[in-house]
Design a protein around this motif. Structure first.
Motif, PDB file in Angstrom:
ATOM      1  N   GLU A 189       0.730  -1.149   0.042  1.00 34.65           N
ATOM      2  CA  GLU A 189      -0.128   0.002   0.207  1.00 34.65           C
ATOM      3  C   GLU A 189       0.805   1.208  -0.046  1.00 34.65           C
ATOM      4  OE1 GLU A 189      -3.136  -0.173   2.836  1.00 34.65           O
ATOM      5  OE2 GLU A 189      -3.455  -2.364   2.669  1.00 34.65           O
ATOM      6  N   ARG A 224      -2.987   1.466  19.140  1.00 41.70           N
ATOM      7  CA  ARG A 224      -3.157   2.569  18.185  1.00 41.70           C
ATOM      8  C   ARG A 224      -4.232   3.566  18.901  1.00 41.70           C
ATOM      9  NH1 ARG A 224      -2.393  -1.750  14.614  1.00 41.70           N
ATOM     10  NH2 ARG A 224      -4.466  -2.806  15.082  1.00 41.70           N
ATOM     11  N   HIS A 230     -18.563   5.457   7.205  1.00 44.24           N
ATOM     12  CA  HIS A 230     -17.912   5.760   6.081  1.00 44.24           C
ATOM     13  C   HIS A 230     -17.872   4.373   4.905  1.00 44.24           C
ATOM     14  CE1 HIS A 230     -15.400   3.604   8.961  1.00 44.24           C
ATOM     15  NE2 HIS A 230     -14.471   3.424   8.163  1.00 44.24           N
ATOM     16  N   ARG A 231     -17.779   3.263   5.408  1.00 47.02           N
ATOM     17  CA  ARG A 231     -17.727   1.817   4.568  1.00 47.02           C
ATOM     18  C   ARG A 231     -19.240   1.814   4.109  1.00 47.02           C
ATOM     19  NH1 ARG A 231     -15.570  -0.687   7.992  1.00 47.02           N
ATOM     20  NH2 ARG A 231     -13.456  -0.274   6.933  1.00 47.02           N
ATOM     21  N   PHE A 286     -18.985   4.428  17.591  1.00 49.92           N
ATOM     22  CA  PHE A 286     -19.128   3.304  16.417  1.00 49.92           C
ATOM     23  C   PHE A 286     -19.110   2.146  17.354  1.00 49.92           C
ATOM     24  CE2 PHE A 286     -17.099   4.572  12.187  1.00 49.92           C
ATOM     25  CZ  PHE A 286     -18.562   5.268  11.895  1.00 49.92           C
ATOM     26  N   GLY A 300      -9.558   4.620   6.864  1.00 49.68           N
ATOM     27  CA  GLY A 300      -8.720   4.847   7.965  1.00 49.68           C
ATOM     28  C   GLY A 300      -9.415   6.157   8.601  1.00 49.68           C
ATOM     29  N   SER A 353      -3.553   3.934   9.513  1.00 50.49           N
ATOM     30  CA  SER A 353      -4.274   3.791  10.426  1.00 50.49           C
ATOM     31  C   SER A 353      -3.829   2.280  10.893  1.00 50.49           C
ATOM     32  CB  SER A 353      -5.848   3.836   9.908  1.00 50.49           C
ATOM     33  OG  SER A 353      -5.854   5.329   9.789  1.00 50.49           O
ATOM     34  N   ALA A 354      -3.711   1.405   9.831  1.00 50.79           N
ATOM     35  CA  ALA A 354      -3.423   0.059  10.268  1.00 50.79           C
ATOM     36  C   ALA A 354      -2.314  -0.076  10.886  1.00 50.79           C
ATOM     37  CB  ALA A 354      -3.655  -0.690   9.093  1.00 50.79           C
ATOM     38  N   PHE A 395     -14.386  -2.564  15.974  1.00 53.32           N
ATOM     39  CA  PHE A 395     -13.086  -3.077  15.893  1.00 53.32           C
ATOM     40  C   PHE A 395     -12.109  -1.736  15.556  1.00 53.32           C
ATOM     41  CE2 PHE A 395     -11.848  -2.175  11.288  1.00 53.32           C
ATOM     42  CZ  PHE A 395     -12.970  -1.879  11.035  1.00 53.32           C
ATOM     43  N   GLY A 396     -10.841  -1.756  15.781  1.00 55.60           N
ATOM     44  CA  GLY A 396      -9.921  -0.783  15.619  1.00 55.60           C
ATOM     45  C   GLY A 396     -10.346   0.601  16.445  1.00 55.60           C
ATOM     46  N   ASP A 452     -12.919   2.107  16.729  1.00 60.45           N
ATOM     47  CA  ASP A 452     -14.470   2.539  17.073  1.00 60.45           C
ATOM     48  C   ASP A 452     -14.576   2.975  18.640  1.00 60.45           C
ATOM     49  OD1 ASP A 452     -15.261   1.792  14.653  1.00 60.45           O
ATOM     50  OD2 ASP A 452     -16.138  -0.274  15.217  1.00 60.45           O
ATOM     51  N   PHE A 487     -13.987   9.358   9.465  1.00 65.07           N
ATOM     52  CA  PHE A 487     -13.375   8.158   8.877  1.00 65.07           C
ATOM     53  C   PHE A 487     -13.715   8.200   7.621  1.00 65.07           C
ATOM     54  CE2 PHE A 487     -13.872   5.389  12.957  1.00 65.07           C
ATOM     55  CZ  PHE A 487     -12.566   5.025  12.860  1.00 65.07           C
ATOM     56  N   LYS A 516      -4.572  -1.756  -5.102  1.00 66.74           N
ATOM     57  CA  LYS A 516      -4.957  -3.098  -4.447  1.00 66.74           C
ATOM     58  C   LYS A 516      -5.894  -3.841  -5.752  1.00 66.74           C
ATOM     59  CE  LYS A 516      -5.961  -1.903  -0.265  1.00 66.74           C
ATOM     60  NZ  LYS A 516      -6.417  -1.988   1.073  1.00 66.74           N
ATOM     61  N   ASP A 574     -10.889  -2.162  -1.086  1.00 62.71           N
ATOM     62  CA  ASP A 574     -11.198  -0.952  -0.242  1.00 62.71           C
ATOM     63  C   ASP A 574      -9.848  -0.463   0.890  1.00 62.71           C
ATOM     64  OD1 ASP A 574     -11.192  -2.544   2.150  1.00 62.71           O
ATOM     65  OD2 ASP A 574     -13.048  -1.662   3.008  1.00 62.71           O
TER      66      ASP A 574
HETATM   67  P1  IMP Z   1      -7.176  -1.231   5.918  1.00 66.86           P
HETATM   68  O1  IMP Z   1      -8.548  -0.320   5.335  1.00 66.86           O
HETATM   69  O2  IMP Z   1      -7.510  -2.565   6.106  1.00 66.86           O
HETATM   70  O3  IMP Z   1      -6.041  -0.906   5.197  1.00 66.86           O
HETATM   71  O4  IMP Z   1      -7.109  -0.792   7.457  1.00 66.86           O
HETATM   72  C1  IMP Z   1      -7.678   0.380   7.830  1.00 66.86           C
HETATM   73  C2  IMP Z   1      -7.437   0.857   9.366  1.00 66.86           C
HETATM   74  O5  IMP Z   1      -8.024   1.612   9.715  1.00 66.86           O
HETATM   75  C3  IMP Z   1      -7.899  -0.452  10.407  1.00 66.86           C
HETATM   76  O6  IMP Z   1      -7.066  -1.129  10.608  1.00 66.86           O
HETATM   77  C4  IMP Z   1      -8.440   0.102  11.193  1.00 66.86           C
HETATM   78  O7  IMP Z   1      -7.304   0.549  12.266  1.00 66.86           O
HETATM   79  C5  IMP Z   1      -9.181   1.670  10.823  1.00 66.86           C
HETATM   80  N1  IMP Z   1     -10.672   1.518  10.716  1.00 66.86           N
HETATM   81  C6  IMP Z   1     -10.785   1.359   9.138  1.00 66.86           C
HETATM   82  N2  IMP Z   1     -12.317   1.374   9.317  1.00 66.86           N
HETATM   83  C7  IMP Z   1     -12.537   1.489  10.609  1.00 66.86           C
HETATM   84  C8  IMP Z   1     -13.838   1.278  11.430  1.00 66.86           C
HETATM   85  O8  IMP Z   1     -14.740   1.214  10.721  1.00 66.86           O
HETATM   86  N3  IMP Z   1     -13.735   1.290  12.501  1.00 66.86           N
HETATM   87  C9  IMP Z   1     -12.425   1.419  13.184  1.00 66.86           C
HETATM   88  N4  IMP Z   1     -11.449   1.237  12.733  1.00 66.86           N
HETATM   89  C10 IMP Z   1     -11.409   1.527  11.421  1.00 66.86           C
END
Ligand code: IMP
Length: 192
Positions: free
Chosen positions: A39, A93, A174-175, A161, A69, A83-84, A146-147, A149, A111, A51, A66
């Motif tokens: 990436e 994080r 966002h997604r 979230f 972040g 972000s990841a 997750f992440g 949230d 997001f 990707k 997708d």
């Molecule tokens: P990737 O899209 O898999 O490259 O990773 C995006 C990173 O952003 C994730 O590992 C999370 O840390 C963060 N992230 C993306 N979308 C969300 C979400 O909906 N909630 C919380 N963290 C998110």
């Protein structure tokens, strides 16, 4: 039925994407595990395009990717596309973002989720970007998701979230927004 490769090695992401594409009646598969795409993009959209194209070319199939972040205003957009990679795990994080923000009164954040769909020859057929605006709390709240949230407060729902059910989150995230914009375009593409 169109077979489409989801450009991720993560079965969790495939599961999350599946419901958004359910009515299209496509077969979704994971990318081959040995196919790694770096990436290297500076934006979410660049990474999603990269990707999708590379996985489409390598597999000879349609591919969807997708990239998402968290963008924090007072941190000049960090963690952004990193972000990841902003710490060793989710807790780390979150702590880093909270520590970097300290008691800064500007808690504005968003997001972002970029999605790209590539044809088997790697050409980008469709792309879209969904944004969800909110605020970073001083402390994590909620046990779902997750992440980042638990620290992301979404003002229209009055919850983080991590306090939302998956369907609540899918409606305003966002997604969710990115897929809501993409699905009608995908339908017309299939009918082309
Ligand atoms: P990737 O899209 O898999 O490259 O990773 C995006 C990173 O952003 C994730 O590992 C999370 O840390 C963060 N992230 C993306 N979308 C969300 C979400 O909906 N909630 C919380 N963290 C998110």
């Amino acid at each position: 039925m169109l077979a489409i490769v989801v450009a991720t090695g993560n079965p969790g992401k495939l599961k999350e994407i599946q419901p958004y594409l359910a009515d299209l009646n496509w077969t979704l598969t994971l990318k081959p595990p040995d196919l790694e795409v770096e990436e290297t993009g500076e934006t979410f959209l660049e990474n999603a395009r990269l990707k999708a194209s590379q996985v489409a070319i390598a597999t000879g199939q349609w591919a969807i990717a997708d990239d998402s972040g968290l963008v924090v205003e007072a941190l000049n957009g960090a963690p952004g596309v990193y972000s990841a990679r902003y710490g060793k795990d989710d807790a780390d994080r979150i702590s880093r973002v909270l520590a970097e923000l300290g008691s800064t009164p500007n808690r504005q954040a968003q997001f972002v989720c970029a999605i790209a769909l590539a044809r088997p020859n790697g050409e980008i057929a469709l792309e879209t970007e969904g944004v969800c605006r909110g605020e970073i709390l001083q402390q994590p709240r909620g046990a779902g998701g997750f992440g980042y949230d638990p620290i992301f407060y979404e003002p229209t729902q009055g919850k983080t979230f991590a306090e939302m059910t998956p369907s609540q989150k899918a409606r305003c995230s966002h997604r969710g927004i990115a897929f809501q914009m993409l699905t009608p375009k995908l339908r017309s593409l299939v009918l082309e």
